[in-house]
Design a protein around this motif. Structure first.
Motif, PDB file in Angstrom:
ATOM      1  N   ALA A  87       1.220   2.468 -12.015  1.00 14.22           N
ATOM      2  CA  ALA A  87       0.966   2.292 -13.448  1.00 14.22           C
ATOM      3  C   ALA A  87       1.197   0.848 -13.870  1.00 14.22           C
ATOM      4  N   ALA A  88       2.262   0.234 -13.352  1.00  9.34           N
ATOM      5  CA  ALA A  88       2.563  -1.148 -13.712  1.00  9.34           C
ATOM      6  C   ALA A  88       1.432  -2.076 -13.274  1.00  9.34           C
ATOM      7  N   VAL A  89       0.942  -1.901 -12.058  1.00  7.16           N
ATOM      8  CA  VAL A  89      -0.139  -2.752 -11.563  1.00  7.16           C
ATOM      9  C   VAL A  89      -1.403  -2.527 -12.373  1.00  7.16           C
ATOM     10  N   ALA A  90      -1.717  -1.261 -12.668  1.00  4.61           N
ATOM     11  CA  ALA A  90      -2.932  -0.942 -13.429  1.00  4.61           C
ATOM     12  C   ALA A  90      -2.894  -1.540 -14.828  1.00  4.61           C
ATOM     13  N   GLN A  91      -1.693  -1.619 -15.416  1.00  2.78           N
ATOM     14  CA  GLN A  91      -1.543  -2.102 -16.785  1.00  2.78           C
ATOM     15  C   GLN A  91      -1.209  -3.592 -16.850  1.00  2.78           C
ATOM     16  N   GLY A  92      -1.191  -4.253 -15.707  1.00  2.00           N
ATOM     17  CA  GLY A  92      -0.910  -5.679 -15.691  1.00  2.00           C
ATOM     18  C   GLY A  92       0.522  -6.033 -16.001  1.00  2.00           C
ATOM     19  N   ARG A  93       1.445  -5.097 -15.799  1.00  2.00           N
ATOM     20  CA  ARG A  93       2.867  -5.351 -16.024  1.00  2.00           C
ATOM     21  C   ARG A  93       3.552  -5.748 -14.716  1.00  2.00           C
ATOM     22  N   VAL A  94       4.687  -6.403 -14.826  1.00  2.00           N
ATOM     23  CA  VAL A  94       5.479  -6.725 -13.634  1.00  2.00           C
ATOM     24  C   VAL A  94       6.029  -5.418 -13.077  1.00  2.00           C
ATOM     25  N   PRO A  95       5.851  -5.153 -11.788  1.00  2.00           N
ATOM     26  CA  PRO A  95       6.304  -3.885 -11.211  1.00  2.00           C
ATOM     27  C   PRO A  95       7.824  -3.758 -11.237  1.00  2.00           C
ATOM     28  N   PRO A  96       8.337  -2.526 -11.166  1.00  2.00           N
ATOM     29  CA  PRO A  96       9.785  -2.305 -11.302  1.00  2.00           C
ATOM     30  C   PRO A  96      10.590  -2.675 -10.066  1.00  2.00           C
ATOM     31  N   ILE A  97       9.932  -2.986  -8.961  1.00  2.00           N
ATOM     32  CA  ILE A  97      10.619  -3.377  -7.728  1.00  2.00           C
ATOM     33  C   ILE A  97       9.878  -4.554  -7.105  1.00  2.00           C
ATOM     34  N   HIS A  98      10.578  -5.279  -6.246  1.00  2.00           N
ATOM     35  CA  HIS A  98       9.950  -6.384  -5.509  1.00  2.00           C
ATOM     36  C   HIS A  98       9.398  -5.919  -4.164  1.00  2.00           C
ATOM     37  N   ILE A  99      10.120  -5.006  -3.525  1.00  2.00           N
ATOM     38  CA  ILE A  99       9.767  -4.550  -2.182  1.00  2.00           C
ATOM     39  C   ILE A  99       9.961  -3.047  -2.117  1.00  2.00           C
ATOM     40  N   ASN A 100       9.006  -2.364  -1.505  1.00  2.00           N
ATOM     41  CA  ASN A 100       9.141  -0.923  -1.318  1.00  2.00           C
ATOM     42  C   ASN A 100       9.330  -0.626   0.164  1.00  2.00           C
ATOM     43  N   TRP A 101      10.461  -0.020   0.484  1.00  2.00           N
ATOM     44  CA  TRP A 101      10.706   0.522   1.821  1.00  2.00           C
ATOM     45  C   TRP A 101      10.161   1.938   1.784  1.00  2.00           C
ATOM     46  N   ASP A 102       9.102   2.196   2.516  1.00  2.00           N
ATOM     47  CA  ASP A 102       8.264   3.360   2.271  1.00  2.00           C
ATOM     48  C   ASP A 102       7.816   3.986   3.583  1.00  2.00           C
ATOM     49  N   THR A 103       7.432   5.257   3.533  1.00  2.00           N
ATOM     50  CA  THR A 103       6.753   5.823   4.695  1.00  2.00           C
ATOM     51  C   THR A 103       5.388   5.146   4.815  1.00  2.00           C
ATOM     52  N   THR A 104       4.905   5.003   6.027  1.00  2.00           N
ATOM     53  CA  THR A 104       3.614   4.355   6.221  1.00  2.00           C
ATOM     54  C   THR A 104       2.498   5.125   5.530  1.00  2.00           C
ATOM     55  N   THR A 105       2.600   6.454   5.504  1.00  2.00           N
ATOM     56  CA  THR A 105       1.569   7.260   4.835  1.00  2.00           C
ATOM     57  C   THR A 105       1.542   6.979   3.344  1.00  2.00           C
ATOM     58  N   ASN A 106       2.712   6.988   2.706  1.00  2.00           N
ATOM     59  CA  ASN A 106       2.771   6.691   1.279  1.00  2.00           C
ATOM     60  C   ASN A 106       2.301   5.262   1.011  1.00  2.00           C
ATOM     61  N   ALA A 107       2.714   4.348   1.873  1.00  2.00           N
ATOM     62  CA  ALA A 107       2.317   2.951   1.708  1.00  2.00           C
ATOM     63  C   ALA A 107       0.810   2.786   1.867  1.00  2.00           C
ATOM     64  N   THR A 108       0.223   3.566   2.771  1.00  2.00           N
ATOM     65  CA  THR A 108      -1.222   3.505   2.956  1.00  2.00           C
ATOM     66  C   THR A 108      -1.956   3.943   1.693  1.00  2.00           C
ATOM     67  N   LYS A 109      -1.421   4.945   1.005  1.00  2.00           N
ATOM     68  CA  LYS A 109      -2.014   5.375  -0.272  1.00  2.00           C
ATOM     69  C   LYS A 109      -2.031   4.216  -1.256  1.00  2.00           C
ATOM     70  N   SER A 110      -0.936   3.473  -1.303  1.00  2.00           N
ATOM     71  CA  SER A 110      -0.865   2.329  -2.208  1.00  2.00           C
ATOM     72  C   SER A 110      -1.810   1.223  -1.775  1.00  2.00           C
ATOM     73  N   ALA A 111      -1.915   1.008  -0.454  1.00  2.00           N
ATOM     74  CA  ALA A 111      -2.820  -0.024   0.048  1.00  2.00           C
ATOM     75  C   ALA A 111      -4.271   0.309  -0.289  1.00  2.00           C
ATOM     76  N   LEU A 112      -4.653   1.558  -0.093  1.00  2.00           N
ATOM     77  CA  LEU A 112      -6.022   1.969  -0.392  1.00  2.00           C
ATOM     78  C   LEU A 112      -6.310   1.904  -1.885  1.00  2.00           C
ATOM     79  N   ARG A 113      -5.268   1.995  -2.683  1.00  2.00           N
ATOM     80  CA  ARG A 113      -5.414   1.895  -4.142  1.00  2.00           C
ATOM     81  C   ARG A 113      -5.526   0.442  -4.592  1.00  2.00           C
ATOM     82  N   GLY A 114      -5.209  -0.498  -3.673  1.00  2.00           N
ATOM     83  CA  GLY A 114      -5.333  -1.914  -3.994  1.00  2.00           C
ATOM     84  C   GLY A 114      -4.164  -2.505  -4.737  1.00  2.00           C
TER      85      GLY A 114
END
Length: 365
Positions: A87-114
């Protein structure tokens, strides 16, 4: 594509000199010729319990010592932080975290979302193994940092004749109310598919064998939770069996609980986690977030971080913890992967939400 895999000192010095050590001799060349202003802190989303303690010891504390930048760990669950970042990225806001330690699957969802920054320019990627590269994605929107196995953990005192050989042990009446699974079933779907009489080649087209087996396990009244819960349940003597990442059972063992784990004949899921940066950070904060990840893939950081987790990393030459030599949960040689199941990130991204929902539907039914 689904297949069984067949291959595959903390920094010292003063804070003033630390930045040069971190960005020079340890992590290679600087990303920019001139370092930008340092932020007061970096916010890294992490899992709690032994997970965040290991990250703190191996990566965050040495990074702070070297740069003077504080690291704050946000323990919001990965599935909960995801929509907030999107939501932060879509709305042009600064995201709530700097780095996400994430599962690769969840991270892939974010990568595909751009919504992920490109990390392909990190100098230390040149010294990593193939495991660091996210499969099926262009470049490095994510940097995988280690692999892990969802083992069958058990109490040896309950199995005097040796480790259980099959996941079907979960169905034995004596373990009713004494087993544990993740609350969305992660790590259990694929061995359940085999234990239920199905084929890995039928994933994702026909998962009915998995759902049938999970329905039988549901009748056993399993405890459902997250990583810190598993460690606590073993320590408190509340469970005898669990499908969990070996890190959780190992943490209980380090705290005096007699616990062991095995890879049953149906196999265990092998997966990876990684680090990524959401778009929308100020340039100076983006620079230092990249430096944090660049440091996290050095031998120095990986050795301490992954000793704490008991997991194989993505840089060659790491020394396995003494208690994990020749352990099935710490694969290093081709034969170690023969009973490990890996499903492509694309298949997981396309289906995982449905699998989680189906698992919860069965457990709540």
């Amino acid at each position: 594509m689904i297949h069984r895999l067949t291959r595959r000192g903390l920094l010292r010095g003063t804070a003033a000199a630390g930045s040069a050590a971190l960005l020079g001799s340890v992590t290679g060349t600087r990303l920019w010729a001139q370092e930008p202003e340092k932020p007061a802190e970096l916010i890294v989303r992490a899992w709690g319990g032994s997970w965040v303690e290991a990250l703190k010891a191996g990566v965050s504390d040495p990074f702070t010592k070297a740069t003077g930048i504080a690291v704050r760990h946000d323990l919001t669950e990965d599935n909960e932080i995801q929509p907030k970042v999107w939501a932060a990225v879509a709305q042009g806001r600064v995201p709530p975290i700097h780095i996400n330690w994430d599962t690769t699957t969840n991270a892939t969802k974010s990568a595909l979302r751009g919504v992920t920054e490109d990390l392909s320019g990190l100098p230390n990627l040149a010294a990593t193994t193939d495991l660091a590269k996210p499969v099926g994605l262009d470049g490095y929107p994510i940097v995988n940092t280690y692999g892990y196995v969802y083992v069958l953990a058990y109490r040896p005192e309950v199995f005097p004749d040796g480790p259980p050989k099959s996941w079907e042990v979960l169905l034995e009446p004596r373990f009713k109310g004494r087993i544990a699974l993740y609350n969305d079933g992660i790590g259990f779907h694929f061995p359940a598919q085999v234990a239920g009489g199905g084929s890995l080649e039928d994933i994702p087209g026909n998962m009915q064998p998995a759902w049938d087996f999970i329905a039988k396990v549901k009748a056993q009244q399993p405890l459902l939770g997250e990583d810190p819960d598993f460690t606590a349940w073993f320590q408190n003597g509340e469970i005898d069996l669990a499908c969990t990442i070996s890190t959780n059972a190992r943490e209980a063992r380090k705290n005096g609980v007699d616990i062991a784990w095995t890879v049953p004949e149906e196999g265990c899921k092998f997966d990876t986690d990684g680090l990524w940066i959401p778009k929308g950070l100020p340039e100076n904060e983006l620079y230092w977030a990249k430096q944090y990840i660049n440091f996290a893939i050095t031998p120095e950081a990986q050795q301490v971080w992954l000793d704490g987790l008991g997991l194989p990393g993505v840089v060659p030459g790491l020394t396995p913890p003494a208690d994990l030599a020749d352990d099935p949960s710490y694969p290093t040689k081709p034969e170690d992967f023969e009973h490990l199941i890996r499903v492509s990130a694309q298949v997981q991204v396309e289906n995982e939400s449905d699998w989680f929902a189906k698992f919860k539907e069965i457990m709540q039914g």
